[in-house]
Write a protein that holds these residues in place. Structure first.
Motif, mmCIF file in Angstrom:
data_model
loop_
_atom_site.group_PDB
_atom_site.id
_atom_site.type_symbol
_atom_site.label_atom_id
_atom_site.label_comp_id
_atom_site.label_asym_id
_atom_site.label_seq_id
_atom_site.Cartn_x
_atom_site.Cartn_y
_atom_site.Cartn_z
ATOM 1 N N VAL A 98 0.659 -1.168 -0.239
ATOM 2 C CA VAL A 98 0.275 -0.207 -0.043
ATOM 3 C C VAL A 98 0.938 1.207 -0.360
ATOM 4 N N MET A 99 1.774 1.125 1.336
ATOM 5 C CA MET A 99 2.439 2.682 0.754
ATOM 6 C C MET A 99 3.271 2.564 -0.337
ATOM 7 N N LEU A 100 3.870 1.290 -1.053
ATOM 8 C CA LEU A 100 5.309 1.382 -2.356
ATOM 9 C C LEU A 100 4.035 1.847 -3.757
ATOM 10 N N ARG A 101 2.113 0.823 -3.532
ATOM 11 C CA ARG A 101 1.950 1.712 -4.633
ATOM 12 C C ARG A 101 1.716 3.277 -4.097
ATOM 13 N N ARG A 102 0.975 3.954 -2.968
ATOM 14 C CA ARG A 102 1.244 5.327 -2.527
ATOM 15 C C ARG A 102 1.931 5.944 -2.954
ATOM 16 N N TYR A 103 3.827 5.923 -2.864
ATOM 17 C CA TYR A 103 4.632 6.607 -3.603
ATOM 18 C C TYR A 103 4.401 6.664 -4.699
ATOM 19 N N MET A 104 4.132 5.766 -5.399
ATOM 20 C CA MET A 104 4.198 5.743 -6.916
ATOM 21 C C MET A 104 3.396 6.369 -7.513
ATOM 22 N N ILE A 105 2.298 6.369 -6.957
ATOM 23 C CA ILE A 105 1.114 7.555 -7.352
ATOM 24 C C ILE A 105 1.832 9.155 -6.588
ATOM 25 N N ASP A 106 2.351 9.407 -5.867
ATOM 26 C CA ASP A 106 2.224 10.041 -5.067
ATOM 27 C C ASP A 106 3.793 11.092 -6.339
ATOM 28 N N PHE A 107 4.574 10.407 -6.632
ATOM 29 C CA PHE A 107 5.803 10.484 -7.644
ATOM 30 C C PHE A 107 5.263 10.570 -9.424
ATOM 31 N N GLY A 108 4.151 10.586 -9.275
ATOM 32 C CA GLY A 108 3.441 10.590 -10.642
ATOM 33 C C GLY A 108 3.696 9.428 -11.310
ATOM 34 N N LEU A 109 4.630 8.034 -11.106
ATOM 35 C CA LEU A 109 4.544 7.150 -11.156
ATOM 36 C C LEU A 109 3.622 5.694 -12.058
ATOM 37 N N LEU A 110 2.827 6.419 -10.923
ATOM 38 C CA LEU A 110 1.952 5.436 -12.177
ATOM 39 C C LEU A 110 0.207 5.968 -11.760
ATOM 40 N N GLU A 111 -0.594 5.819 -12.561
ATOM 41 C CA GLU A 111 -1.826 7.188 -12.638
ATOM 42 C C GLU A 111 -3.256 5.319 -12.130
ATOM 43 N N ARG A 112 -4.043 5.696 -11.332
ATOM 44 C CA ARG A 112 -5.575 5.237 -10.817
ATOM 45 C C ARG A 112 -6.116 5.766 -11.707
ATOM 46 N N THR A 113 -7.343 5.527 -12.383
ATOM 47 C CA THR A 113 -8.678 5.798 -13.041
ATOM 48 C C THR A 113 -9.383 6.581 -11.589
ATOM 49 N N PRO A 114 -9.632 7.508 -11.928
ATOM 50 C CA PRO A 114 -10.800 8.011 -11.009
ATOM 51 C C PRO A 114 -11.632 7.239 -9.566
ATOM 52 N N SER A 115 -11.974 6.124 -10.496
ATOM 53 C CA SER A 115 -12.994 5.026 -9.772
ATOM 54 C C SER A 115 -12.181 4.264 -9.427
ATOM 55 N N GLY A 116 -11.033 4.057 -8.517
ATOM 56 C CA GLY A 116 -9.520 3.690 -8.626
ATOM 57 C C GLY A 116 -9.840 1.421 -8.881
ATOM 58 N N SER A 117 -10.383 1.649 -10.180
ATOM 59 C CA SER A 117 -10.676 0.224 -10.686
ATOM 60 C C SER A 117 -9.008 -0.278 -11.774
ATOM 61 N N SER A 118 -8.773 0.440 -11.599
ATOM 62 C CA SER A 118 -7.423 -0.071 -12.902
ATOM 63 C C SER A 118 -6.301 1.418 -12.879
ATOM 64 N N TYR A 119 -5.088 1.085 -12.459
ATOM 65 C CA TYR A 119 -3.927 1.447 -13.031
ATOM 66 C C TYR A 119 -2.785 1.310 -14.056
ATOM 67 N N SER A 120 -2.558 2.049 -14.010
ATOM 68 C CA SER A 120 -1.529 2.081 -15.619
ATOM 69 C C SER A 120 -0.173 2.806 -14.440
ATOM 70 N N ARG A 121 1.167 2.806 -16.452
ATOM 71 C CA ARG A 121 2.031 3.588 -15.391
ATOM 72 C C ARG A 121 1.931 4.611 -16.180
ATOM 73 N N HIS A 122 2.091 5.683 -15.680
ATOM 74 C CA HIS A 122 1.971 7.291 -16.636
ATOM 75 C C HIS A 122 2.823 6.882 -18.535
ATOM 76 N N HIS A 123 2.438 7.954 -18.543
ATOM 77 C CA HIS A 123 2.588 7.502 -19.984
ATOM 78 C C HIS A 123 4.263 7.815 -20.057
ATOM 79 N N GLU A 124 5.418 8.831 -18.920
ATOM 80 C CA GLU A 124 5.750 8.989 -19.796
ATOM 81 C C GLU A 124 7.140 8.249 -19.189
ATOM 82 N N THR A 125 6.965 7.137 -18.113
ATOM 83 C CA THR A 125 7.733 6.529 -17.605
ATOM 84 C C THR A 125 8.378 5.713 -18.493
#
Length: 174
Positions: free
Chosen positions: A147-174
């Protein structure tokens, strides 16, 4: 051992595996205390007894002497310790990892981002859409606190989460 590479000499995994087996551990204790081969785990059926003794012989914990009796190896632990590689000075993200897992997060934000970006690139392909459960399963090999690792990835803009929270993907620039 089928399909794998046969290890030569003592190997810590074989030693630990042998000692993790209750029958082999009991046999080893008896051998260390000087029991004769005929008395080693004498209460077990032949198949379990032979399997326990074979595990000890294969691991290098015991060896046969000239009288064909079993003796505890005096050198096994020294040999295993000698095999351990000297720790090399590590560079890059390897400084923060131990045995493939995050040992600590860098305090420096640029270094933390570098570590997180590397993990994202290892676990998620560009364009891949993953559920939270899938992301967690992949991150589990790097840390128990996914949970913390995933949160860090989102906070650093490396991982994107859909507004509904249903899916995750790499940020298009990473």
């Amino acid at each position: 051992m089928s399909g794998g590479t046969r290890l030569s000499g003592p190997h810590w995994r074989r030693v630990v595996a042998a000692l993790a087996n209750n029958d082999a551990r009991t046999a080893y204790a008896q051998i260390v205390l000087g029991a004769k081969l005929s008395d080693v785990v004498a209460g077990l059926n032949d198949q379990r007894r032979n399997r326990a003794i074979a595990a000890l012989l294969e691991s290098g914990l015991v060896e046969r002497n000239a009288a064909n009796e079993l003796e505890a190896s005096e050198a096994i632990f020294r040999d295993l310790l000698r095999q351990q590689p000297r720790r090399q000075a590590q560079t890059g993200v390897a400084r923060f990892m131990r045995l493939g897992r995050i040992e600590r997060y860098p305090a420096n934000k640029a270094e933390r981002r570098e570590l997180l970006a590397w993990i994202v690139s290892e676990v998620i392909e560009p364009g891949e859409q993953l559920t939270e459960k899938q992301v967690n399963e992949r991150l589990l090999s790097y840390t128990d606190d996914v949970v913390m690792l995933r949160r860090y990835m989102i906070d650093f803009g490396l991982l994107e989460r859909t507004p509904s929270g249903s899916s995750y993907s790499r940020h298009h620039e990473t």
